[in-house]
Design an enzyme around this catalytic site. Structure first.
Site, PDB file in Angstrom:
ATOM      1  N   ARG A 107       0.734  -1.204   0.172  1.00 11.35           N
ATOM      2  CA  ARG A 107       0.147  -0.015   0.110  1.00 11.35           C
ATOM      3  C   ARG A 107       0.424   1.492   0.121  1.00 11.35           C
ATOM      4  NH1 ARG A 107      -5.206  -1.386   3.310  1.00 11.35           N
ATOM      5  NH2 ARG A 107      -6.286  -2.374   1.795  1.00 11.35           N
ATOM      6  N   LYS A 116     -19.146 -18.065   1.154  1.00  9.91           N
ATOM      7  CA  LYS A 116     -20.105 -17.405   2.191  1.00  9.91           C
ATOM      8  C   LYS A 116     -21.469 -16.651   0.312  1.00  9.91           C
ATOM      9  CE  LYS A 116     -19.997 -18.036   6.627  1.00  9.91           C
ATOM     10  NZ  LYS A 116     -20.326 -17.091   7.219  1.00  9.91           N
ATOM     11  N   GLY A 175      -9.712  -9.657  -0.541  1.00  4.83           N
ATOM     12  CA  GLY A 175      -8.526 -10.146  -0.356  1.00  4.83           C
ATOM     13  C   GLY A 175      -8.094 -11.349  -0.356  1.00  4.83           C
ATOM     14  N   GLY A 235     -12.473  -3.859   0.637  1.00  2.70           N
ATOM     15  CA  GLY A 235     -13.927  -3.476   0.450  1.00  2.70           C
ATOM     16  C   GLY A 235     -14.243  -2.964  -0.274  1.00  2.70           C
TER      17      GLY A 235
HETATM   18  P1  AMP Z   1     -14.831 -15.249   0.799  1.00  3.42           P
HETATM   19  O1  AMP Z   1     -13.523 -14.328   2.357  1.00  3.42           O
HETATM   20  O2  AMP Z   1     -15.723 -15.386   1.286  1.00  3.42           O
HETATM   21  O3  AMP Z   1     -13.865 -14.712  -0.161  1.00  3.42           O
HETATM   22  O4  AMP Z   1     -14.414 -17.030   1.326  1.00  3.42           O
HETATM   23  C1  AMP Z   1     -13.061 -17.323   1.280  1.00  3.42           C
HETATM   24  C2  AMP Z   1     -12.680 -17.959   2.131  1.00  3.42           C
HETATM   25  O5  AMP Z   1     -13.384 -19.616   1.312  1.00  3.42           O
HETATM   26  C3  AMP Z   1     -11.254 -18.929   1.881  1.00  3.42           C
HETATM   27  O6  AMP Z   1     -10.693 -18.949   3.238  1.00  3.42           O
HETATM   28  C4  AMP Z   1     -10.981 -20.094   1.884  1.00  3.42           C
HETATM   29  O7  AMP Z   1     -10.692 -21.473   2.637  1.00  3.42           O
HETATM   30  C5  AMP Z   1     -12.540 -20.574   1.667  1.00  3.42           C
HETATM   31  N1  AMP Z   1     -13.176 -21.662   0.645  1.00  3.42           N
HETATM   32  C6  AMP Z   1     -13.266 -21.767   0.578  1.00  3.42           C
HETATM   33  N2  AMP Z   1     -13.689 -22.944  -0.499  1.00  3.42           N
HETATM   34  C7  AMP Z   1     -13.595 -23.691   0.243  1.00  3.42           C
HETATM   35  C8  AMP Z   1     -15.106 -24.459   0.155  1.00  3.42           C
HETATM   36  N3  AMP Z   1     -15.066 -25.667  -0.834  1.00  3.42           N
HETATM   37  N4  AMP Z   1     -15.242 -25.203   1.547  1.00  3.42           N
HETATM   38  C9  AMP Z   1     -15.024 -23.875   2.533  1.00  3.42           C
HETATM   39  N5  AMP Z   1     -13.919 -22.699   2.418  1.00  3.42           N
HETATM   40  C10 AMP Z   1     -14.040 -22.163   1.618  1.00  3.42           C
END
Ligand code: AMP
Length: 394
Positions: A34, A196, A352, A375
């Site tokens: 940054r 999610k 991130g 964000g």
């Molecule tokens: P996000 O912050 O929503 O972009 O999620 C990132 C996180 O999703 C990372 O820490 C990954 O380990 C997790 N992730 C990706 N694929 C899977 C999966 N199939 N099951 C559980 N966690 C996952």
């Protein structure tokens, strides 16, 4: 307006930067991306006869906290600029105004953490007024905080009328997002992964208006598969978003957007790197298993789509990349995007976790643009107008 359009000669240039960098226990900067990213803006001010007055936040302090003082980054900043800077241990008030007024052209001043004043996060006009007394011109180069309507991002620029502009970093970020959402060369592809659906609903809904293809992977894919009647075993699912997932698929169909879901997945009995794995069809995952990465057929199919795209936006890992047994999918997708970029596609990577993944694979120089704002990037692709950018443009 861009910084290069402003006359900076003999001006005190107040620059909102994002120096909220990670530090270790010894208060050493562990990732200077940054700070490095704002070097162009700082150098431009110095070359054009201005005095550069840097303002930033660091962390989420509760009043003054030594560990979150911007004094801790002085050494790193001096190293990158190859010059001494002046650190002032406050950011408003007569003493600060006087020191800034007396500073010479070519000098760089760094003021103390803005968030030591709660007024910053509250977006208070009086605090913004006190900051405005320090500079003749305002530059925003802090994309990472452009989605916050804080005093130094959303309010301060309104006090500068025409004497305000985007720094080079902010401008590049805005341009990169526009290159995808406004004037992306077709076919435009978006790859959305991560844990999610709930945190990506708005993004998916907005992207459907701009893309030709949408790849959905990672933990969020299982909610989509289940919404279509698939057996997903113990995989991550958000039951309350099953209807929403179905709606998104229908909306995409309505808008002629091709949605690509995984075909096969690497499953495991436990959420652990030491548990045995197998590859199965995503619609038929055994009851005691959970899907933690995309499989080889999926990688092959996604690769074909990626290689035929001209514009690619990627946010979110395709599997649990933090564990070596489940990082192949994310890695292969990164390789495909890098190959497509080499063939002339424009690729933007943001958020991130995707950035952590490409850094882990040593691939962070293989894409057209990597966003510095988590964000802020996500809110931009949700279709929101960011307060920090709006305040500069109006
Ligand atoms: P996000 O912050 O929503 O972009 O999620 C990132 C996180 O999703 C990372 O820490 C990954 O380990 C997790 N992730 C990706 N694929 C899977 C999966 N199939 N099951 C559980 N966690 C996952």
């Amino acid at each position: 307006m861009l910084i290069s359009e402003l006359d900076l000669k003999d001006k005190k240039v107040l620059v909102r930067v994002d120096f909220n960098v990670p530090m270790n226990k010894n208060l050493e900067v562990t990732d200077n991306t940054r700070i490095k990213s704002s070097m162009n803006t700082i150098m431009h001010i110095l070359r054009n006869g201005g005095t550069c007055i840097l303002i930033s936040h660091m962390g989420r302090p509760n009043g003054y906290e030594k560990n979150l003082s911007l004094k801790n980054i002085v050494g790193e900043l001096e190293k990158l600029l190859n010059k001494k800077i002046i650190f002032l241990n406050d950011c408003i008030g007569d003493r600060i105004e006087k020191a800034c007024r007396e500073a010479k052209k070519g000098e760089v001043i760094l003021l103390e953490n803005l968030r030591f004043y709660p007024e910053e996060e509250l977006g208070e006009l009086n605090f913004a007024r006190a900051l405005s007394a320090i500079g003749d011109v305002y530059i925003n180069d802090a994309f990472g905080t452009a989605h916050r309507n804080h005093a130094s991002t959303g309010i301060l620029p309104t006090l500068f009328k025409r004497k305000k502009a985007m720094g080079f970093l902010l401008h590049r970020e805005v341009e990169a997002i526009e290159k995808v959402l406004k004037n992306g060369r077709s076919p435009v592809l978006s790859i959305i992964g991560g844990a999610k659906v709930s945190s990506k609903i708005q993004i998916l809904k907005n992207l459907i208006n701009f893309v030709d293809d949408l790849i959905i992977g990672g933990g969020m894919a299982y909610t989509f598969i289940k919404s279509q009647g698939g057996e997903i075993g113990n995989s991550l699912v958000e039951e309350v978003f099953l209807d929403e997932a179905q709606k998104i698929l229908l909306l995409a169909k309505d808008k002629n957007v091709k949605v690509h879901l995984p075909h096969d997945v690497v499953v495991s009995e436990k959420f652990s790197n030491s548990s045995t794995t197998e590859t199965v069809n995503i619609y038929n995952i055994p009851k005691n298993m959970e899907g933690l990465d995309i499989g080889p057929l999926t990688i092959k199919k996604f690769n074909e789509t990626i290689l035929s795209s001209k514009t690619i936006l990627w946010n979110g890992p395709l599997g649990v990349f933090e564990m070596s047994n489940f990082q192949n999918g994310t890695k292969q997708i990164a390789v495909s995007i890098a190959n497509s970029t080499k063939r002339g596609a424009f690729s933007l990577v943001g958020g991130g976790d995707s950035i952590s993944a490409i850094k882990l694979f040593g691939m962070d120089d293989k894409f057209s643009y990597i966003s510095t704002g988590g964000g802020a990037m996500l809110e931009s692709i949700e279709g929101k107008v960011l307060p920090g950018i709006e305040a500069i443009l109006n």
